[in-house]
Design a protein around this motif. Structure first.
Motif, PDB file in Angstrom:
ATOM      1  N   ALA A   1       9.473 -13.410 -26.087  1.00  0.00           N
ATOM      2  CA  ALA A   1       9.921 -12.764 -27.288  1.00  0.00           C
ATOM      3  C   ALA A   1      11.232 -13.050 -27.718  1.00  0.00           C
ATOM      4  CB  ALA A   1       9.473 -11.162 -27.360  1.00  0.00           C
ATOM      5  N   ASP A   2      11.841 -13.314 -26.577  1.00  0.00           N
ATOM      6  CA  ASP A   2      13.531 -13.177 -26.940  1.00  0.00           C
ATOM      7  C   ASP A   2      14.222 -14.253 -25.955  1.00  0.00           C
ATOM      8  OD1 ASP A   2      13.721 -11.861 -24.683  1.00  0.00           O
ATOM      9  OD2 ASP A   2      13.607  -9.949 -25.648  1.00  0.00           O
ATOM     10  N   ALA A   3      15.523 -14.401 -26.038  1.00  0.00           N
ATOM     11  CA  ALA A   3      16.379 -15.292 -25.256  1.00  0.00           C
ATOM     12  C   ALA A   3      16.203 -14.710 -23.823  1.00  0.00           C
ATOM     13  CB  ALA A   3      17.668 -15.494 -25.647  1.00  0.00           C
ATOM     14  N   ALA A   4      16.189 -13.575 -23.515  1.00  0.00           N
ATOM     15  CA  ALA A   4      16.228 -13.012 -22.154  1.00  0.00           C
ATOM     16  C   ALA A   4      14.867 -13.224 -21.299  1.00  0.00           C
ATOM     17  CB  ALA A   4      16.484 -11.486 -22.414  1.00  0.00           C
TER      18      ALA A   4
ATOM     19  N   LYS B   1      13.139 -23.871 -13.618  1.00  0.00           N
ATOM     20  CA  LYS B   1      13.652 -24.683 -14.898  1.00  0.00           C
ATOM     21  C   LYS B   1      15.141 -24.283 -14.959  1.00  0.00           C
ATOM     22  CE  LYS B   1       9.142 -26.018 -16.976  1.00  0.00           C
ATOM     23  NZ  LYS B   1       8.467 -26.142 -17.984  1.00  0.00           N
ATOM     24  N   PRO B   2      15.586 -25.065 -15.745  1.00  0.00           N
ATOM     25  CA  PRO B   2      17.193 -24.720 -16.226  1.00  0.00           C
ATOM     26  C   PRO B   2      16.935 -23.549 -17.082  1.00  0.00           C
ATOM     27  CG  PRO B   2      16.708 -27.159 -16.333  1.00  0.00           C
ATOM     28  CD  PRO B   2      15.667 -26.692 -16.050  1.00  0.00           C
ATOM     29  N   TYR B   3      17.871 -22.729 -16.944  1.00  0.00           N
ATOM     30  CA  TYR B   3      17.991 -21.442 -17.799  1.00  0.00           C
ATOM     31  C   TYR B   3      19.426 -21.274 -18.102  1.00  0.00           C
ATOM     32  CZ  TYR B   3      19.555 -19.429 -13.202  1.00  0.00           C
ATOM     33  OH  TYR B   3      20.047 -19.426 -11.950  1.00  0.00           O
ATOM     34  N   ASP B   4      19.562 -20.075 -18.967  1.00  0.00           N
ATOM     35  CA  ASP B   4      20.829 -19.823 -19.556  1.00  0.00           C
ATOM     36  C   ASP B   4      21.281 -18.412 -18.981  1.00  0.00           C
ATOM     37  OD1 ASP B   4      22.879 -18.846 -21.220  1.00  0.00           O
ATOM     38  OD2 ASP B   4      21.726 -18.535 -22.935  1.00  0.00           O
ATOM     39  N   THR B   5      22.368 -18.694 -18.080  1.00  0.00           N
ATOM     40  CA  THR B   5      22.482 -17.560 -17.174  1.00  0.00           C
ATOM     41  C   THR B   5      23.066 -16.395 -18.057  1.00  0.00           C
ATOM     42  OG1 THR B   5      23.444 -19.261 -15.524  1.00  0.00           O
ATOM     43  CG2 THR B   5      24.308 -16.974 -15.446  1.00  0.00           C
ATOM     44  N   ALA B   6      23.657 -16.696 -19.041  1.00  0.00           N
ATOM     45  CA  ALA B   6      24.246 -15.322 -19.715  1.00  0.00           C
ATOM     46  C   ALA B   6      22.959 -14.620 -20.374  1.00  0.00           C
ATOM     47  CB  ALA B   6      25.087 -15.798 -20.911  1.00  0.00           C
ATOM     48  N   ALA B   7      21.925 -15.195 -20.707  1.00  0.00           N
ATOM     49  CA  ALA B   7      20.585 -14.658 -21.116  1.00  0.00           C
ATOM     50  C   ALA B   7      19.802 -13.740 -20.020  1.00  0.00           C
ATOM     51  CB  ALA B   7      19.818 -15.434 -22.110  1.00  0.00           C
ATOM     52  N   LEU B   8      20.088 -14.088 -18.829  1.00  0.00           N
ATOM     53  CA  LEU B   8      19.226 -13.442 -17.401  1.00  0.00           C
ATOM     54  C   LEU B   8      19.570 -12.011 -17.610  1.00  0.00           C
ATOM     55  CD1 LEU B   8      19.671 -15.785 -14.291  1.00  0.00           C
ATOM     56  CD2 LEU B   8      17.554 -15.321 -15.706  1.00  0.00           C
ATOM     57  N   PRO B   9      18.338 -11.124 -17.105  1.00  0.00           N
ATOM     58  CA  PRO B   9      18.740  -9.806 -16.986  1.00  0.00           C
ATOM     59  C   PRO B   9      19.877  -9.646 -16.023  1.00  0.00           C
ATOM     60  CG  PRO B   9      16.361 -10.310 -16.626  1.00  0.00           C
ATOM     61  CD  PRO B   9      17.315 -11.513 -16.966  1.00  0.00           C
ATOM     62  N   GLU B  10      20.889  -8.364 -16.361  1.00  0.00           N
ATOM     63  CA  GLU B  10      21.912  -8.165 -15.712  1.00  0.00           C
ATOM     64  C   GLU B  10      21.937  -8.374 -14.105  1.00  0.00           C
ATOM     65  OE1 GLU B  10      25.691  -5.001 -15.268  1.00  0.00           O
ATOM     66  OE2 GLU B  10      23.873  -4.530 -16.769  1.00  0.00           O
ATOM     67  N   SER B  11      20.777  -7.553 -13.634  1.00  0.00           N
ATOM     68  CA  SER B  11      20.643  -7.862 -12.130  1.00  0.00           C
ATOM     69  C   SER B  11      20.320  -9.084 -11.512  1.00  0.00           C
ATOM     70  CB  SER B  11      19.478  -6.797 -11.782  1.00  0.00           C
ATOM     71  OG  SER B  11      18.143  -7.184 -12.526  1.00  0.00           O
TER      72      SER B  11
END
Length: 469
Positions: free
Chosen positions: A124-127, A138-148
């Protein structure tokens, strides 16, 4: 097998009762495999009812993976999820919050990554997109990961700073030293501490006396015990599983926690007699044999726990351990639950004669208002007579002296026969969890024992039948 028997019975009941049984098993019985299995059966019989109860029964990641594993195993008649079950799984993933998803990522066969690959949820969103990519490798956007998870990935590289707030198993899968293990123990929750005493010992955490004192204080803290909603049975498991490398101070803390946790053991008006079976067959694991997962907790340990807990809260209660005959033993009601439970569990041996305690009371012309038997019901030394089991014959004799007497029979293994059939004054309970104490309290207060379980199951609410799936 037991599985075949459950599936056969599931085919014999209507879909509403099947759905209500799944609800009861999860919400009241706190079971895992059985409600997931019943949902899988329901997927082959009524998708509308499955859609209705799915969020209530499949309420965490472990249950989701159980459901998918059972359905794909083919035991219920199909090996694919199918469009409706896939949609329900996707909806679970979409509705779960970040914490639930991170917790659900623990476990295999199938893993959450496997489930995601099966049902292809739309982020539903970037996170959520970053989480799914991280999950399946797969490659992911670290900044969009959950904080934990961002903190976890950073901590994996440096092992410096505050321990990230992720499931314990994610941390323990890493190559950690004593310093890191001590940091994990320092931050661990009450339940995580209880469940990992041997792990902490193995990694040198207890070499620090100050740490031992802090962890013991945590385990013994009545407020933390209540907040953790820990059951006496869970504490018994921790106590029995703690090996010799766990300091005595921590073992004593578990005993202190036990005294707090027995708050839901009822205080019964009248004369209470507790009859734990201490025969040879009670030496078997309470979970039965499961390759690689057989519990160290035996049937006799659970029977001893029930007796000791009742005695602690009902100081005038009489405890009559039995095998072929009643075993003479003196228990001090002021001793801790763990002390008395350990004392009872050391008896062990001989055949099983479930009528022995009743015969003793009848020989003494004694009375009882409530009798609680805890057994595996393997009463080969208790032959049937024309009027039913020898136990029932002795029970009827006691009832002449006290017509209001009540009998609870806790069968720790899944037998399909009983020494005493359900009726108004007799309640059979199969298996054991700490909710057993609540059931006994309600029964002792006057609840009807006949068809008790059917009435409880049928109380589970269902909507008027409508198309949902």
């Amino acid at each position: 097998t037991q599985l075949d028997r459950v599936l056969e019975l599931a085919r014999q009941v209507d879909v509403d009762f099947l759905a209500q049984t799944a609800l009861y098993a999860r919400r009241k019985g706190f079971m895992k495999d059985m409600p997931a299995l019943l949902c899988a059966v329901l997927a082959t019989r009524d998708l509308d009812r499955l859609a209705e109860i799915f969020p209530q029964v499949i309420d965490n990641g472990k249950m989701l993976r159980n459901f998918v594993q059972i359905l794909r195993s083919g035991v219920t008649g199909r090996k694919s999820l199918g469009s409706a079950p896939k949609r329900l799984v996707r909806q679970w993933l979409e509705r779960a919050n970040k914490r639930q998803l991170v917790n659900a990522s623990i476990g295999n066969d199938p893993s959450l990554a496997d489930v995601v690959k099966m049902v292809h949820p739309r982020p539903a969103d970037a996170a959520r997109q970053a989480f799914y990519a991280w999950l399946v490798g797969k490659p992911y956007d670290t900044a969009a990961l959950p904080e934990s998870l961002r903190a976890f990935e950073a901590w994996k590289l440096s092992k410096q700073g505050e321990v990230p707030d992720v499931p314990f198993q994610m941390l323990t899968a890493l190559d950690l030293g004593e310093k890191e293990w001590s940091a994990i123990a320092e931050k661990a929750s009450w339940q995580t501490t209880r469940m990992n005493l041997n792990t902490f010992a193995r990694h040198g955490v207890f070499r620090d006396e100050a740490m031992v004192k802090r962890l013991a204080a945590r385990l013994a803290d009545p407020d933390q015990v209540r907040r953790a909603k820990v059951f006496p049975y869970q504490l018994l498991v921790a106590f029995l599983n703690a090996d010799q490398s766990v300091p005595e101070k921590l073992r004593e803390a578990l005993q202190d926690a036990m005294e707090t946790s027995i708050g839901n053991v009822p205080e019964i008006d009248g004369k209470v007699v507790i009859c734990p079976d201490v025969s040879g067959s009670m030496q078997m694991a309470v979970t039965g044999y499961r390759k690689g997962a057989t519990s160290r907790v035996r049937c006799i340990d659970v029977a001893a726990l029930v007796a000791a807990a009742f005695l602690r809260k009902n100081r005038e209660a009489r405890v009559l351990p039995f095998e072929v005959n009643v075993v003479d033993i003196q228990l001090n009601p002021r001793d801790s639950v763990m002390t008395n439970a350990t004392k009872l569990a050391k008896i062990g041996g001989g055949g099983t004669n479930c009528s022995a305690p009743l015969a003793k009371l009848n020989a003494e012309k004694a009375t009882a208002d409530l009798m609680v038997f805890v057994s595996d019901n393997e009463s080969w030394a208790d032959p049937r007579v024309n009027r039913g089991t020898a136990m029932m014959v002795e029970w009827e004799k006691l009832k002449v002296r006290n017509p209001n007497a009540r009998l609870v029979c806790i069968d720790l293994v899944p037998n399909t026969t009983a020494q005493a059939p359900d009726r108004k004054d007799i309640l059979n309970i199969g298996g054991f969890s700490d909710t057993v104490f609540d059931l006994i309290a309600a029964f002792a207060a006057g609840a009807d024992g006949s068809d008790h379980w059917i009435r409880e199951i049928e109380r589970q609410p269902l909507n008027q039948h409508m198309k949902l799936a």
